[in-house]
Motif scaffolding. Sequence first.
Motif, PDB file in Angstrom:
ATOM      1  N   ALA A 102       0.852  -1.186   0.000  1.00 51.58           N
ATOM      2  CA  ALA A 102       0.000   0.000   0.000  1.00 51.58           C
ATOM      3  C   ALA A 102       0.888   1.236   0.000  1.00 51.58           C
ATOM      4  N   SER A 103       0.653   2.110  -0.977  1.00 52.33           N
ATOM      5  CA  SER A 103       1.349   3.402  -0.996  1.00 52.33           C
ATOM      6  C   SER A 103       0.393   4.463  -0.457  1.00 52.33           C
ATOM      7  N   SER A 104       0.950   5.423   0.241  1.00 56.63           N
ATOM      8  CA  SER A 104       0.165   6.537   0.776  1.00 56.63           C
ATOM      9  C   SER A 104       1.117   7.706   0.987  1.00 56.63           C
ATOM     10  N   GLY A 105       0.568   8.812   1.423  1.00 51.97           N
ATOM     11  CA  GLY A 105       1.423   9.954   1.718  1.00 51.97           C
ATOM     12  C   GLY A 105       0.650  11.241   1.786  1.00 51.97           C
ATOM     13  N   ARG A 106       1.399  12.324   1.765  1.00 50.53           N
ATOM     14  CA  ARG A 106       0.757  13.646   1.786  1.00 50.53           C
ATOM     15  C   ARG A 106       1.654  14.656   1.087  1.00 50.53           C
ATOM     16  N   GLY A 107       1.001  15.649   0.517  1.00 51.06           N
ATOM     17  CA  GLY A 107       1.696  16.746  -0.134  1.00 51.06           C
ATOM     18  C   GLY A 107       1.312  18.044   0.533  1.00 51.06           C
ATOM     19  N   CYS A 108       2.311  18.844   0.872  1.00 50.35           N
ATOM     20  CA  CYS A 108       2.073  20.089   1.600  1.00 50.35           C
ATOM     21  C   CYS A 108       2.511  21.281   0.743  1.00 50.35           C
ATOM     22  N   PRO A 109       1.595  22.196   0.461  1.00 53.17           N
ATOM     23  CA  PRO A 109       1.937  23.387  -0.313  1.00 53.17           C
ATOM     24  C   PRO A 109       2.379  24.519   0.597  1.00 53.17           C
ATOM     25  N   SER A 110       2.828  25.581  -0.006  1.00 51.79           N
ATOM     26  CA  SER A 110       3.090  26.817   0.732  1.00 51.79           C
ATOM     27  C   SER A 110       2.828  27.985  -0.212  1.00 51.79           C
ATOM     28  N   TRP A 111       2.435  29.085   0.367  1.00 52.26           N
ATOM     29  CA  TRP A 111       2.279  30.315  -0.400  1.00 52.26           C
ATOM     30  C   TRP A 111       3.658  30.939  -0.530  1.00 52.26           C
ATOM     31  N   ALA A 112       3.931  31.632  -1.584  1.00 53.69           N
ATOM     32  CA  ALA A 112       5.250  32.220  -1.847  1.00 53.69           C
ATOM     33  C   ALA A 112       5.752  32.987  -0.626  1.00 53.69           C
ATOM     34  N   GLY A 113       6.957  32.644  -0.193  1.00 51.38           N
ATOM     35  CA  GLY A 113       7.586  33.338   0.930  1.00 51.38           C
ATOM     36  C   GLY A 113       7.075  32.936   2.297  1.00 51.38           C
ATOM     37  N   GLN A 114       6.221  31.911   2.373  1.00 52.87           N
ATOM     38  CA  GLN A 114       5.635  31.506   3.650  1.00 52.87           C
ATOM     39  C   GLN A 114       6.096  30.103   4.032  1.00 52.87           C
ATOM     40  N   SER A 115       5.877  29.757   5.284  1.00 54.58           N
ATOM     41  CA  SER A 115       6.130  28.398   5.758  1.00 54.58           C
ATOM     42  C   SER A 115       5.112  27.465   5.120  1.00 54.58           C
ATOM     43  N   PRO A 116       5.366  26.144   5.161  1.00 52.38           N
ATOM     44  CA  PRO A 116       4.380  25.210   4.602  1.00 52.38           C
ATOM     45  C   PRO A 116       3.014  25.410   5.239  1.00 52.38           C
ATOM     46  N   ALA A 117       1.985  25.199   4.445  1.00 47.35           N
ATOM     47  CA  ALA A 117       0.613  25.307   4.947  1.00 47.35           C
ATOM     48  C   ALA A 117       0.402  24.303   6.062  1.00 47.35           C
ATOM     49  N   GLN A 118      -0.487  24.623   6.994  1.00 52.87           N
ATOM     50  CA  GLN A 118      -0.706  23.720   8.112  1.00 52.87           C
ATOM     51  C   GLN A 118      -1.585  22.538   7.731  1.00 52.87           C
ATOM     52  N   TRP A 119      -2.197  22.569   6.571  1.00 47.85           N
ATOM     53  CA  TRP A 119      -2.960  21.429   6.088  1.00 47.85           C
ATOM     54  C   TRP A 119      -2.282  20.895   4.844  1.00 47.85           C
ATOM     55  N   CYS A 120      -2.340  19.595   4.686  1.00 46.06           N
ATOM     56  CA  CYS A 120      -1.712  18.930   3.549  1.00 46.06           C
ATOM     57  C   CYS A 120      -2.750  18.076   2.843  1.00 46.06           C
ATOM     58  N   GLN A 121      -2.499  17.779   1.590  1.00 42.36           N
ATOM     59  CA  GLN A 121      -3.372  16.887   0.838  1.00 42.36           C
ATOM     60  C   GLN A 121      -2.972  15.447   1.182  1.00 42.36           C
ATOM     61  N   ILE A 122      -3.908  14.663   1.707  1.00 51.32           N
ATOM     62  CA  ILE A 122      -3.669  13.273   2.069  1.00 51.32           C
ATOM     63  C   ILE A 122      -4.025  12.413   0.856  1.00 51.32           C
ATOM     64  N   LEU A 123      -3.111  11.511   0.480  1.00 55.62           N
ATOM     65  CA  LEU A 123      -3.340  10.637  -0.665  1.00 55.62           C
ATOM     66  C   LEU A 123      -3.184   9.182  -0.260  1.00 55.62           C
ATOM     67  N   GLY A 124      -3.980   8.321  -0.879  1.00 60.13           N
ATOM     68  CA  GLY A 124      -3.883   6.888  -0.671  1.00 60.13           C
ATOM     69  C   GLY A 124      -4.816   6.415   0.426  1.00 60.13           C
ATOM     70  N   PRO A 125      -4.761   5.152   0.707  1.00 62.40           N
ATOM     71  CA  PRO A 125      -3.791   4.205   0.173  1.00 62.40           C
ATOM     72  C   PRO A 125      -4.171   3.699  -1.221  1.00 62.40           C
ATOM     73  N   VAL A 126      -3.135   3.381  -1.987  1.00 62.37           N
ATOM     74  CA  VAL A 126      -3.268   2.715  -3.273  1.00 62.37           C
ATOM     75  C   VAL A 126      -2.582   1.366  -3.096  1.00 62.37           C
ATOM     76  N   THR A 127      -3.311   0.286  -3.326  1.00 63.95           N
ATOM     77  CA  THR A 127      -2.748  -1.044  -3.081  1.00 63.95           C
ATOM     78  C   THR A 127      -2.487  -1.790  -4.382  1.00 63.95           C
ATOM     79  N   ALA A 128      -1.518  -2.687  -4.322  1.00 64.15           N
ATOM     80  CA  ALA A 128      -1.197  -3.556  -5.454  1.00 64.15           C
ATOM     81  C   ALA A 128      -0.587  -4.845  -4.910  1.00 64.15           C
ATOM     82  N   THR A 129      -1.036  -5.971  -5.457  1.00 64.32           N
ATOM     83  CA  THR A 129      -0.429  -7.256  -5.126  1.00 64.32           C
ATOM     84  C   THR A 129       0.619  -7.515  -6.193  1.00 64.32           C
ATOM     85  N   LEU A 130       1.851  -7.696  -5.758  1.00 62.28           N
ATOM     86  CA  LEU A 130       2.963  -7.788  -6.701  1.00 62.28           C
ATOM     87  C   LEU A 130       3.674  -9.147  -6.613  1.00 62.28           C
TER      88      LEU A 130
END
Length: 130
Positions: A102-130
Amino acid sequence: MWLLAWAGVVALSGLTGITAAHAEPPPPCSFTLSAPEVVQVDGVAMVTATLGPDACGFPAGPSLSIACLQLQGVDTGGTCTQAHGSDPAQIYVPYRPGGTYASSGRGCPSWAGQSPAQWCQILGPVTATL
């Protein structure tokens, strides 16, 4: 009469306790997560997944990408890695034939010149039997 007045106060206080829902602004960036896949790294079979920025609206940019992989049915918290800025985060774990990953994670944006946003986009899980 006093009881009727008290009932009115209670009824009104119930209404004042209701808060209006406020929509958050749309995220300034979107991120993508790949499905787990088997790759060869220096002749060794590994499972990999990638999480990285997809698109950002001016004046925002990607700040942090975190990708995680977990072998299902194994009592571990998984393994994660991170990358900063526009670099994608790519994680590798040892390959076990027939395992479900299972892959998962998060991506966090920031506005120009600012610290990362306090909320992030949560992604996954994406599963695969390999």
